[in-house]
Structures are given as C-alpha cells and as structure tokens.
Write a protein that holds these residues in place. Structure first.
Motif, PDB file in Angstrom:
ATOM      1  N   PHE A  35      37.720  40.769  24.051  1.00 41.81           N
ATOM      2  CA  PHE A  35      37.743  39.962  22.832  1.00 41.81           C
ATOM      3  C   PHE A  35      39.196  39.796  22.379  1.00 41.81           C
ATOM      4  O   PHE A  35      40.013  40.711  22.536  1.00 41.81           O
ATOM      5  N   GLY A  36      39.492  38.640  21.774  1.00 44.85           N
ATOM      6  CA  GLY A  36      40.825  38.431  21.221  1.00 44.85           C
ATOM      7  C   GLY A  36      41.858  38.165  22.299  1.00 44.85           C
ATOM      8  O   GLY A  36      41.568  37.568  23.335  1.00 44.85           O
ATOM      9  N   GLN A  37      43.071  38.659  22.070  1.00 52.61           N
ATOM     10  CA  GLN A  37      44.163  38.419  23.002  1.00 52.61           C
ATOM     11  C   GLN A  37      44.038  39.325  24.212  1.00 52.61           C
ATOM     12  O   GLN A  37      43.817  40.529  24.098  1.00 52.61           O
ATOM     13  N   PRO A  94      40.606  50.546  28.730  1.00 54.16           N
ATOM     14  CA  PRO A  94      40.056  50.176  27.425  1.00 54.16           C
ATOM     15  C   PRO A  94      41.121  50.188  26.324  1.00 54.16           C
ATOM     16  O   PRO A  94      42.093  50.943  26.381  1.00 54.16           O
ATOM     17  N   SER A  95      40.893  49.359  25.309  1.00 55.30           N
ATOM     18  CA  SER A  95      41.752  49.342  24.131  1.00 55.30           C
ATOM     19  C   SER A  95      40.952  48.810  22.944  1.00 55.30           C
ATOM     20  O   SER A  95      40.031  48.014  23.112  1.00 55.30           O
ATOM     21  N   GLY A  96      41.293  49.263  21.734  1.00 56.55           N
ATOM     22  CA  GLY A  96      40.574  48.857  20.539  1.00 56.55           C
ATOM     23  C   GLY A  96      39.406  49.769  20.241  1.00 56.55           C
ATOM     24  O   GLY A  96      39.053  50.651  21.040  1.00 56.55           O
ATOM     25  N   ASP A  97      38.791  49.557  19.073  1.00 53.02           N
ATOM     26  CA  ASP A  97      37.671  50.392  18.613  1.00 53.02           C
ATOM     27  C   ASP A  97      36.377  49.587  18.642  1.00 53.02           C
ATOM     28  O   ASP A  97      36.158  48.727  17.776  1.00 53.02           O
ATOM     29  N   ASN A 148      39.056  45.476  24.206  1.00 49.26           N
ATOM     30  CA  ASN A 148      38.942  45.332  25.652  1.00 49.26           C
ATOM     31  C   ASN A 148      38.223  46.535  26.242  1.00 49.26           C
ATOM     32  O   ASN A 148      38.539  47.687  25.924  1.00 49.26           O
ATOM     33  N   SER A 149      37.272  46.273  27.118  1.00 47.31           N
ATOM     34  CA  SER A 149      36.492  47.335  27.761  1.00 47.31           C
ATOM     35  C   SER A 149      37.248  48.025  28.882  1.00 47.31           C
ATOM     36  O   SER A 149      36.928  49.160  29.242  1.00 47.31           O
ATOM     37  N   GLY A 150      38.263  47.347  29.461  1.00 43.94           N
ATOM     38  CA  GLY A 150      38.779  47.774  30.750  1.00 43.94           C
ATOM     39  C   GLY A 150      37.767  47.423  31.827  1.00 43.94           C
ATOM     40  O   GLY A 150      36.731  46.802  31.560  1.00 43.94           O
ATOM     41  N   VAL A 151      38.043  47.803  33.055  1.00 42.34           N
ATOM     42  CA  VAL A 151      37.110  47.519  34.157  1.00 42.34           C
ATOM     43  C   VAL A 151      35.856  48.350  33.969  1.00 42.34           C
ATOM     44  O   VAL A 151      35.910  49.584  33.900  1.00 42.34           O
ATOM     45  N   TYR A 164      34.411  36.095  23.881  1.00 41.37           N
ATOM     46  CA  TYR A 164      34.934  37.102  24.796  1.00 41.37           C
ATOM     47  C   TYR A 164      34.992  36.524  26.202  1.00 41.37           C
ATOM     48  O   TYR A 164      34.364  35.487  26.495  1.00 41.37           O
ATOM     49  N   ILE A 165      35.744  37.184  27.064  1.00 39.83           N
ATOM     50  CA  ILE A 165      35.924  36.729  28.438  1.00 39.83           C
ATOM     51  C   ILE A 165      35.894  37.927  29.381  1.00 39.83           C
ATOM     52  O   ILE A 165      36.019  39.073  28.942  1.00 39.83           O
ATOM     53  N   CYS A 166      35.708  37.658  30.668  1.00 40.20           N
ATOM     54  CA  CYS A 166      36.105  38.599  31.699  1.00 40.20           C
ATOM     55  C   CYS A 166      37.545  38.251  32.029  1.00 40.20           C
ATOM     56  O   CYS A 166      37.829  37.128  32.481  1.00 40.20           O
TER      57      CYS A 166
END
Length: 323
Positions: A258-260, A270-273, A283-286, A305-307
């Motif tokens: 999501f987002g940038q 992963p990043s974000g809450d 971001n989920s990460g892989v 959101y995107i892959c």
C-alpha cells in the motif's frame, strides 16, 4: 472464463502436447526426406520460446517451448522471451545443485559464460522478459548458445526452479534430425495453450472457493502455470475489520504493498503497521506460505495496493472500507 468448449479444447491440447514431453516421434516428420537431411547437415539454428502468457498477462506459462529439442554438434539454439514474467536459461556446472533464486546475485540475473557450450561450465542468459519488471529494468529478449559437444544437457529457469526445466539433446554432427522446426513450434503452441487453459480454470475455481471478502488469495501457482492476480482484488469491509492476504503454496514471489513502494531491497521485507492501517505506506514483504499478512483497517475510504514485483503485469487491487 473457460466453459465446456474450452475444456474440450484443453483435453485435445493435453493429448497433443504428449509428443512434446516424451522423446517419441512427432507426426510424420520423424522420417523426414533424405534431401531435407542432406541440406540440414549444415550448422542449423533452432528456436525455443521462453514462457507464454494470456493477452492481459494474467496467466503465465512456466515452460520452455518446446521442453525437449534435438540438435547436432555445431548447431545453435536461440531462445526468445515470450512473457513479461522473468525467466532465465541456465546450464549448471556439472556436480552443482540448483540454487535458490536471489535477485541481488548478478551471477543469476546477468549473462554468464561464453556463447558456446560444451557441457562443462556454468552458463546463464541472465534475466529474460518482454518488458522491464521489478528490478530488472533491461532484461534480455533473446539468448543464443552454440553446442560444441555431444550429450544430453538439462537447463533451468533460476527464477522458477525445478518446475521450469528443459533439455537439449546434442548428437554428433551429421546425425539426421528427428523433427523439424515446424514440429517444435506446433507442440510448443499446444503445450502453451494447455498450460494457460489450466491456469484459467484454476483462477475460476479459486474465485468460486474464495467466498468471503475478508480474505484475498495472492496469486495461484500450479503445474507449469501461474495466475498473476489477487483473487478477489476488489473487496469491501467495514471499518475496524481485518483483511487477510495469503499465498497458498510455494511459487512466484509476491508482495502486498500500500502507498509508496519501498526501494530495493527494502521492498522484499515488511514495513509499516498492519494492525492499525488508516492509509499511507504499508508493505508485507515477500509473502510466505503459512504466514498470512493481516491488515486491520481503521479508517473509511478506498485503499489501493499492488504486488511490487508484478504490478506491471496488472497485479493490483483495492480495499473499500465503509462504516
């Protein structure tokens, strides 16, 4: 989505493609004319397509087309990229095992080795694709190798591992060819059609099975195919509810971003809450099998959101959050 007529075509395609997988004669060309063989005793270039995809890039075939090819010493094989999904043509050094794919390893992602092959050294095309994808901004569209020694040589796509391999059967110079290029093109087309139809069927079945808007399956991987889409990519939930993103098994790598989009290599982690998401970067990460990515939405609105790896192929989605 395929109906009964497409299923009948799939059955016919699967029957036809048997000749591609097994080393048996293809049609009447196995006994090509003497004059044709005499002409072909000159060094010859043979063509193999790398992958295939539907026009919208939603379903991709993980296969070398054809899987097996018979050539003579001195001949050249020319591989041509045939999908946006990245692949490699990689001959491993004898005695070494197939490595896990590492997008930061230039020995995997960039061309390695000479333009001829005798079965003794690691030789790699580097990333091949029809368009830039992920970090691979300048993929190769074709790759050539001239074969200088007899033998049966197995090669792989490093990105997709054992699920995508082919074999070049090299015989002494002057050996009559069992098949023509037309034979290889025909069975390659049938193989690609069968794999893409299987992917479309799997996509339809997953949509029927995915009954709730509170979960999103991320891609589908099957025997020789992948669906590069979020299953139920447009969902609606109430504020405070959680959407679960998951992959069902090993296969092509995917993210939920999501987002940038984070820079490389941060996007792979992963990043974000995700427990209190009200917009912004997440971001989920892989994603890994058995480790879902749960996002709880705390604000109304529409969140795209995107892959991060396959968004250029149309792998995007959104969550609409209502009161």
């Amino acid at each position: 989505m395929p109906g009964k007529s497409l299923l009948r075509r799939l059955i016919l395609a699967v029957i036809s493609v048997t000749a591609l997988i097994l080393p048996v004669a293809v049609g009447s060309s196995a006994s090509a004319s003497t004059s044709e063989h005499a002409t072909w005793h000159r060094h010859h270039t043979w063509h193999v397509r790398v992958g295939a995809e539907t026009p919208d890039m939603a379903v991709t075939a993980m296969a070398f087309l054809p899987k097996n090819i018979w050539v003579d010493v001195g001949d050249t094989v020319h591989w041509t990229s045939n999908s946006a999904e990245p692949h490699t043509v990689t001959f491993l050094k004898p005695g070494t095992s197939l490595p896990a794919f590492d997008p930061s390893n230039t020995t995997q992602t960039q061309r390695q080795g000479p333009s001829s092959y005798n079965g003794t050294a690691y030789t790699n095309s580097g990333i091949m694709a029809t368009q830039p994808i992920f970090t691979f901004t300048n993929p190769a569209t074709s790759y050539r190798l001239r074969f200088t020694a007899a033998g049966d040589f197995t090669y792989y796509c490093l990105v997709h591992g054992v699920m995508m391999k082919g074999r070049v059967h090299v015989r002494p110079a002057g050996t009559p060819y069992p098949y023509t290029q037309r034979d290889y093109d025909r069975v390659g087309n049938h193989h690609a059609q069968a794999l893409l139809h299987n992917g479309l069927i799997a996509w339809r079945q997953a949509l029927h099975a995915q009954a709730t808007g509170h979960s999103v399956r991320v891609g589908i991987e099957g025997e020789g195919f992948a669906v590069m889409r979020f299953i139920r990519s447009h969902v609606v939930v109430h504020r405070g509810h959680t959407v679960r993103f998951f992959v069902a098994g090993p296969g092509a790598p995917h993210t939920v971003t999501f987002g940038q989009e984070p820079p490389i290599p941060a996007v792979l982690g992963p990043s974000g809450d995700p427990t209190h998401y009200a917009g912004g970067n997440l971001n989920s990460g892989v994603l890994q099998p058995g480790k879902p990515f749960d996002v709880t939405f705390t604000k109304t609105g529409r969140f795209h959101y995107i892959c991060a790896i396959h968004d250029g192929m149309g792998m995007v989605g959104d969550v609409t959050v209502v009161r």
